[in-house]
Design a protein around this motif. Structure first.
Motif, PDB file in Angstrom:
ATOM      1  N   ASN A 114      -4.954   9.955  -1.812  1.00 44.52           N
ATOM      2  CA  ASN A 114      -5.445  11.149  -0.339  1.00 44.52           C
ATOM      3  C   ASN A 114      -6.464  12.219  -1.391  1.00 44.52           C
ATOM      4  O   ASN A 114      -6.581  13.641  -0.790  1.00 44.52           O
TER       5      ASN A 114
ATOM      6  N   ILE B 284     -16.828   3.006   1.248  1.00 47.07           N
ATOM      7  CA  ILE B 284     -15.377   3.238   1.854  1.00 47.07           C
ATOM      8  C   ILE B 284     -14.437   4.599   1.937  1.00 47.07           C
ATOM      9  O   ILE B 284     -14.087   5.000   2.457  1.00 47.07           O
ATOM     10  N   ALA B 285     -15.866   4.981   0.890  1.00 48.48           N
ATOM     11  CA  ALA B 285     -15.202   6.566   0.437  1.00 48.48           C
ATOM     12  C   ALA B 285     -15.041   7.820   1.693  1.00 48.48           C
ATOM     13  O   ALA B 285     -14.551   8.116   2.485  1.00 48.48           O
TER      14      ALA B 285
ATOM     15  N   ILE C 123     -14.175  10.832   1.997  1.00 50.11           N
ATOM     16  CA  ILE C 123     -13.598  11.774   0.660  1.00 50.11           C
ATOM     17  C   ILE C 123     -15.562  11.507   0.033  1.00 50.11           C
ATOM     18  O   ILE C 123     -15.980  10.455   0.532  1.00 50.11           O
TER      19      ILE C 123
ATOM     20  N   SER D 146     -13.869   7.273   4.999  1.00 43.89           N
ATOM     21  CA  SER D 146     -12.222   8.145   5.058  1.00 43.89           C
ATOM     22  C   SER D 146     -12.352   9.046   4.306  1.00 43.89           C
ATOM     23  O   SER D 146     -11.479   9.872   4.186  1.00 43.89           O
TER      24      SER D 146
ATOM     25  N   GLN E  95      -8.738   6.191  -1.825  1.00 45.84           N
ATOM     26  CA  GLN E  95      -8.009   6.462  -0.207  1.00 45.84           C
ATOM     27  C   GLN E  95      -6.254   6.693  -1.035  1.00 45.84           C
ATOM     28  O   GLN E  95      -5.442   7.292  -0.015  1.00 45.84           O
TER      29      GLN E  95
ATOM     30  N   LYS F 287       1.011  -1.909   0.065  1.00 42.51           N
ATOM     31  CA  LYS F 287      -0.171  -0.140  -0.241  1.00 42.51           C
ATOM     32  C   LYS F 287       0.842   0.959  -0.226  1.00 42.51           C
ATOM     33  O   LYS F 287       0.722   2.577  -0.951  1.00 42.51           O
TER      34      LYS F 287
ATOM     35  N   HIS G 261       1.460   4.072  -2.951  1.00 44.22           N
ATOM     36  CA  HIS G 261       0.960   4.894  -2.497  1.00 44.22           C
ATOM     37  C   HIS G 261       2.285   6.245  -3.057  1.00 44.22           C
ATOM     38  O   HIS G 261       1.893   7.686  -3.309  1.00 44.22           O
TER      39      HIS G 261
ATOM     40  N   ALA H  82     -12.894   3.680  -5.398  1.00 38.88           N
ATOM     41  CA  ALA H  82     -12.671   4.041  -3.311  1.00 38.88           C
ATOM     42  C   ALA H  82     -11.327   3.635  -3.038  1.00 38.88           C
ATOM     43  O   ALA H  82     -10.766   4.430  -2.393  1.00 38.88           O
ATOM     44  N   TYR H  83     -10.933   2.823  -2.853  1.00 32.78           N
ATOM     45  CA  TYR H  83      -9.710   2.369  -2.762  1.00 32.78           C
ATOM     46  C   TYR H  83      -7.985   2.966  -2.658  1.00 32.78           C
ATOM     47  O   TYR H  83      -7.295   3.751  -2.383  1.00 32.78           O
TER      48      TYR H  83
ATOM     49  N   GLU I  91     -10.353  14.290  -2.479  1.00 31.29           N
ATOM     50  CA  GLU I  91     -10.737  14.021  -1.477  1.00 31.29           C
ATOM     51  C   GLU I  91     -12.452  14.636  -2.552  1.00 31.29           C
ATOM     52  O   GLU I  91     -13.533  14.410  -1.745  1.00 31.29           O
TER      53      GLU I  91
END
Ligand code: GLU
Length: 270
Positions: free
Chosen positions: A172, A234-235, A240, A238, A169, A125, A129, A165-166, A174
């Motif tokens: 990052n 999920i979003a 979002i 987090s 995340q 992850k 990222h 959605a992952y 918005e």
């Protein structure tokens, strides 16, 4: 009449990074050949948002569909190796087209094919990222899909709503925008009720909302709504916000960023 929505407008002030997910039905025809009109409209709008200064990340489906078209398959392959083969062929076709059309607008794209472990294993992850951060810093538009050619059903995310959605995340973001073949989430099934209305703003995903979408776990609701609600959970959890809009008209993207009250907006839990 599409009015401006104050809550959306307020949230939009802080949006810098947008993840846009586009479904196979927007990108390809039923025979698997590319819908060039939709792709060109989409790329133009995304490039324009990029010119406005937003970071743009595209999650694109359509690999299996495009592979079917190229291989001349009349129906969706049933066995896993056949699906993987179609994805291997189709992914290249999609990227070729994106590379070509984005280049016309002076944009650089980069492909990332993810697997479930990239979202669940902490080291992977973090690696993903970092790759995204480097691409965005260099003003590249990342184009994401699941790595369909190597994952098998048991270990895949399986649908790009959840995947996007992952991804939101991971980068990052918005705002997550799902471009679908339906205008948004309706208060009841629009195919059965002519007076069905779009729910424009969802503060909280209640049981009632899940039921509107055809019930948890069902993929047969109003246009595959169950996976979209899953993505919204999920979003929003987090922080979002997520919106569902119709992918038929790529100008809807611009309208969303202008705060116009189209589609269904799921409010971020802040
Ligand atoms: N990854 C699949 C493809 O590119 C699409 C999955 C989905 O449609 O949600 O064909």
């Amino acid at each position: 009449m599409n009015n401006l929505n104050d809550e959306r407008l307020k949230y939009l002030e802080k949006v810098k990074t947008i993840v846009v997910k586009v479904g196979s039905s927007t990108l390809t025809y039923n025979n698997g050949l590319l819908n060039l009109n939709h792709i060109e409209g989409l790329v133009r709008q995304l490039s324009d948002l990029h010119n406005m200064g937003y970071n743009v990340v595209l999650v694109s489906s359509g690999a299996i569909g495009a592979g079917m078209g190229k291989l001349g398959l009349q129906e969706r392959p049933k066995t896993i190796p056949e699906k993987q083969a179609a994805a291997a062929v189709g992914q290249g076709i999609l990227m070729h087209m994106y590379e070509k059309v984005f280049s016309e607008y002076g944009k650089t794209v980069g492909q990332i094919l993810l697997t479930k472990e990239d979202m669940t294993d902490d080291i992977r992850k973090n690696n993903a990222h970092n790759t995204f951060s480097s691409l965005l810093e260099q003003r590249v538009i990342p184009i994401i899909n699941e790595n369909d050619a190597v994952v098998v059903d048991e270990i895949k995310v399986g649908d790009n709503d959840t995947l996007s959605a992952y991804v939101a995340q991971l980068v990052n973001a918005e705002l997550l925008i799902l471009m679908s073949d339906i205008d948004g989430l309706y208060n009841c099934d629009p195919r059965k009720n002519s007076d069905a209305k779009i729910i424009s703003f969802i503060e909280e995903i209640t049981e009632e909302i899940v039921a509107c979408a055809g019930g948890a776990g069902s993929n047969l609701g109003t246009g595959g709504m169950a996976t979209k609600i899953n993505a919204a959970k999920i979003a929003t959890a987090s922080g979002i916000s997520m919106v569902i809009i119709n992918g038929e008209n790529s100008k809807n993207l611009r309208d969303i960023l202008n705060g116009i009250n189209i589609g269904t907006w799921f409010k971020a839990n802040l």
